[in-house]
Design a protein around this motif. Structure first.
Motif, PDB file in Angstrom:
ATOM      1  N   ARG A 147       0.715  -1.270  -0.180  1.00 15.69           N
ATOM      2  CA  ARG A 147       0.000  -0.299   0.102  1.00 15.69           C
ATOM      3  C   ARG A 147       0.864   0.894  -0.068  1.00 15.69           C
ATOM      4  N   ALA A 148       1.484   1.390   0.551  1.00 13.12           N
ATOM      5  CA  ALA A 148       3.000   2.686   0.770  1.00 13.12           C
ATOM      6  C   ALA A 148       3.097   2.773  -0.601  1.00 13.12           C
ATOM      7  N   ARG A 149       3.785   1.851  -1.590  1.00 17.92           N
ATOM      8  CA  ARG A 149       4.383   2.088  -2.832  1.00 17.92           C
ATOM      9  C   ARG A 149       3.350   2.148  -3.717  1.00 17.92           C
ATOM     10  N   ALA A 150       1.968   1.746  -3.492  1.00 14.98           N
ATOM     11  CA  ALA A 150       1.111   2.559  -3.912  1.00 14.98           C
ATOM     12  C   ALA A 150       1.073   4.209  -4.178  1.00 14.98           C
ATOM     13  N   LYS A 151       1.920   4.573  -3.411  1.00 18.35           N
ATOM     14  CA  LYS A 151       0.957   6.171  -2.675  1.00 18.35           C
ATOM     15  C   LYS A 151       2.342   6.867  -3.649  1.00 18.35           C
ATOM     16  N   GLU A 152       3.644   6.100  -4.079  1.00 16.49           N
ATOM     17  CA  GLU A 152       4.551   6.782  -4.975  1.00 16.49           C
ATOM     18  C   GLU A 152       4.503   7.103  -5.971  1.00 16.49           C
ATOM     19  N   ARG A 153       4.529   8.400  -6.423  1.00 15.94           N
ATOM     20  CA  ARG A 153       4.488   8.665  -7.860  1.00 15.94           C
ATOM     21  C   ARG A 153       5.685   7.909  -8.853  1.00 15.94           C
ATOM     22  N   ILE A 154       5.932   7.857 -10.267  1.00 11.32           N
ATOM     23  CA  ILE A 154       7.218   7.675 -10.750  1.00 11.32           C
ATOM     24  C   ILE A 154       7.961   8.027 -10.688  1.00 11.32           C
ATOM     25  N   MET A 155       8.008   9.608 -10.582  1.00  3.10           N
ATOM     26  CA  MET A 155       9.419  10.385  -9.452  1.00  3.10           C
ATOM     27  C   MET A 155       8.650  10.980  -8.323  1.00  3.10           C
ATOM     28  N   SER A 156       9.242  10.585  -7.758  1.00  3.17           N
ATOM     29  CA  SER A 156       9.044  10.211  -6.287  1.00  3.17           C
ATOM     30  C   SER A 156       9.933  11.918  -5.459  1.00  3.17           C
ATOM     31  N   LEU A 157       9.824  12.839  -5.176  1.00  2.29           N
ATOM     32  CA  LEU A 157      10.924  14.070  -4.133  1.00  2.29           C
ATOM     33  C   LEU A 157      11.302  12.997  -3.255  1.00  2.29           C
ATOM     34  N   ARG A 158      12.140  13.569  -2.848  1.00  4.65           N
ATOM     35  CA  ARG A 158      12.704  12.957  -1.771  1.00  4.65           C
ATOM     36  C   ARG A 158      13.960  14.319  -1.272  1.00  4.65           C
ATOM     37  N   ASP A 159      13.630  14.517  -0.264  1.00  2.00           N
ATOM     38  CA  ASP A 159      14.061  16.130   0.687  1.00  2.00           C
ATOM     39  C   ASP A 159      16.076  16.173   1.231  1.00  2.00           C
ATOM     40  N   ALA A 160      16.387  16.760   1.453  1.00  2.00           N
ATOM     41  CA  ALA A 160      17.964  16.659   1.238  1.00  2.00           C
ATOM     42  C   ALA A 160      18.321  15.784   2.901  1.00  2.00           C
ATOM     43  N   PHE A 161      17.781  14.613   2.777  1.00  2.00           N
ATOM     44  CA  PHE A 161      17.400  14.181   4.516  1.00  2.00           C
ATOM     45  C   PHE A 161      17.750  12.466   3.588  1.00  2.00           C
ATOM     46  N   GLY A 162      16.646  12.510   2.633  1.00  2.00           N
ATOM     47  CA  GLY A 162      16.567  11.355   1.819  1.00  2.00           C
ATOM     48  C   GLY A 162      15.092  11.179   2.057  1.00  2.00           C
ATOM     49  N   ARG A 163      14.147  11.740   3.276  1.00  2.00           N
ATOM     50  CA  ARG A 163      13.543  11.494   3.311  1.00  2.00           C
ATOM     51  C   ARG A 163      11.887  11.567   1.920  1.00  2.00           C
ATOM     52  N   TRP A 164      11.168  10.874   2.508  1.00  2.00           N
ATOM     53  CA  TRP A 164       9.584  10.453   1.673  1.00  2.00           C
ATOM     54  C   TRP A 164       8.972  11.613   2.650  1.00  2.00           C
ATOM     55  N   ASP A 165       7.766  12.238   1.946  1.00  3.70           N
ATOM     56  CA  ASP A 165       6.515  12.730   2.652  1.00  3.70           C
ATOM     57  C   ASP A 165       5.247  12.372   1.076  1.00  3.70           C
ATOM     58  N   PRO A 166       4.510  11.466   2.229  1.00  2.76           N
ATOM     59  CA  PRO A 166       3.701  11.420   1.223  1.00  2.76           C
ATOM     60  C   PRO A 166       2.581  11.944   0.579  1.00  2.76           C
ATOM     61  N   ARG A 167       2.302  13.380   1.690  1.00  6.85           N
ATOM     62  CA  ARG A 167       1.262  14.384   1.477  1.00  6.85           C
ATOM     63  C   ARG A 167       1.611  15.487   0.217  1.00  6.85           C
ATOM     64  N   LYS A 168       3.109  15.252  -0.327  1.00  6.21           N
ATOM     65  CA  LYS A 168       4.153  16.345  -1.293  1.00  6.21           C
ATOM     66  C   LYS A 168       4.023  15.779  -2.183  1.00  6.21           C
ATOM     67  N   GLN A 169       3.160  14.728  -2.529  1.00  4.55           N
ATOM     68  CA  GLN A 169       2.855  13.970  -4.116  1.00  4.55           C
ATOM     69  C   GLN A 169       2.976  15.058  -5.413  1.00  4.55           C
ATOM     70  N   ARG A 170       3.559  15.086  -6.277  1.00  6.45           N
ATOM     71  CA  ARG A 170       3.286  15.861  -7.431  1.00  6.45           C
ATOM     72  C   ARG A 170       2.519  15.320  -8.319  1.00  6.45           C
ATOM     73  N   PRO A 171       1.975  15.691  -8.982  1.00  2.60           N
ATOM     74  CA  PRO A 171       0.717  14.999  -9.554  1.00  2.60           C
ATOM     75  C   PRO A 171       1.583  14.674 -10.690  1.00  2.60           C
ATOM     76  N   GLU A 172       0.877  13.343 -11.827  1.00  3.71           N
ATOM     77  CA  GLU A 172       1.637  13.348 -12.890  1.00  3.71           C
ATOM     78  C   GLU A 172       0.562  12.781 -14.350  1.00  3.71           C
ATOM     79  N   LEU A 173       0.647  14.245 -14.874  1.00  3.51           N
ATOM     80  CA  LEU A 173      -0.807  13.758 -15.837  1.00  3.51           C
ATOM     81  C   LEU A 173       0.145  13.736 -17.284  1.00  3.51           C
ATOM     82  N   TRP A 174      -0.718  13.042 -17.922  1.00  2.00           N
ATOM     83  CA  TRP A 174      -0.364  12.987 -18.994  1.00  2.00           C
ATOM     84  C   TRP A 174       0.928  12.615 -19.800  1.00  2.00           C
ATOM     85  N   ASN A 175       1.402  12.411 -18.534  1.00  2.00           N
ATOM     86  CA  ASN A 175       3.089  11.505 -18.942  1.00  2.00           C
ATOM     87  C   ASN A 175       3.490  12.451 -18.298  1.00  2.00           C
TER      88      ASN A 175
END
Length: 308
Positions: A147-175
């Motif tokens: 389920r956590a991997r289902a939240k990831e976008r194809i390009m998923s940003l990590r901050d300067a500490f390598g951390r992932w914030d699922p609330r800051k996923q960017r939209p990926e429309l039209w590829n």
């Protein structure tokens, strides 16, 4: 001029595997054009082997323009490590290895009480990304796995500490993929996000992709723990009350031997594996990965800390 003459000419229809392949190759080429220092996370497992195959297709006849990185727990199956090294040599790919053993030896990490080293991979991974200044890290994660991997976008940003914030996923429309990142940040890239386990196996069969023999049925001494068949090894076990039995098993996923279980199986060919996967009602991680059973949010918690 008639309306028929103005109508667009339809090209050959893509089947599902063609469409998935096309999407993945597009992602590889987008990253190669947009980022300076990409790397492929490569363990020798089926999904990362698929990534290498797709990368070779994306850039042929030129060589793959970025290296491989493996975070080695020291508790990997020997067949997989042998396959990893042989594949890198065969395609003349640079292989970087970050070793958990090195971190344990100098005290930067300590062994866990449960013996598993999977959660210990995070710090070596982040250090390797920083040391080599990788700005895009390809992974073989798929949305159907967990389920956590289902939240990831194809390009998923990590901050300067390598951390992932699922609330800051960017939209990926039209590829259209947004790889924008600040200095010190990096992007995790998942070209096979939209593939299923069955898609992976059907494509492996179609493309005749070689895999470690551990993925096919073989006789192996195993013991039962928490509903999984685990192999004996340097990671410990069997414990008191656990008995080794020789059974016909295969692995649906590979990783740290302390938490990666086998499934009883007689599927020794690709056709037989595909039939078995088609009939299964459990994902490979749900069926065979003890580290994902630690809590309902086990994977998400680790991803927030910088895990794959």
């Amino acid at each position: 001029m008639t309306a028929d003459a103005l109508a667009p000419v339809a090209g050959p229809a893509l089947d599902a595997l063609d469409a998935l392949e096309s999407e993945a190759i597009h992602v590889f080429r987008e990253v190669a054009g947009e980022f300076d220092r990409p790397v492929i996370l490569f363990s020798g497992g089926k999904d990362s082997t698929l990534l290498v195959h797709l990368a070779i297709k994306a850039f042929a006849p030129a060589p793959v323009p970025f290296p491989l990185l493996h975070v080695d727990t020291g508790h990997n199956y020997p067949e997989v490590i042998t396959f990893r090294d042989e594949l890198a040599a065969r395609y003349d790919l640079r292989l970087e290895v970050a070793r958990v053993e090195d971190y344990l030896a100098d005290g930067r990490l300590t062994e866990r009480a449960d013996g598993t080293r999977n959660p210990l991979q995070t710090q070596p991974l982040l250090d390797a990304i920083t040391e080599h200044r990788f700005d895009a890290v390809f992974g073989g994660g798929r949305r159907d796995e967990e389920r956590a991997r289902a939240k990831e976008r194809i390009m998923s940003l990590r901050d300067a500490f390598g951390r992932w914030d699922p609330r800051k996923q960017r939209p990926e429309l039209w590829n259209l993929y947004n790889g924008r990142h600040a200095p010190g940040e990096h992007v995790r890239v998942f070209p096979i996000s939209n593939w299923t386990e069955l898609d992976v196996w059907r494509y492996i069969q179609r493309e005749n992709i070689e895999l470690p023999p551990i993925y096919f049925a073989h006789e192996r001494p195993v013991f039962s723990r928490d509903g999984m068949w685990l192999a004996e090894g340097p990671w410990g076990g069997p414990r008191d009350g656990e008995t080794l039995e020789t059974r016909s098993v295969r692995y649906r996923t590979v990783g740290d031997g302390s938490c990666t279980g086998a499934v009883e199986s007689t599927a020794a060919t690709l056709d037989e594996v595909i039939a078995e996967v088609t009939a299964s009602r459990l994902t490979e991680r749900g069926a065979t990965r003890a580290d994902d059973r630690m809590s309902e949010a086990a994977m998400e918690d680790r991803k927030k800390e910088g895990y794959f």
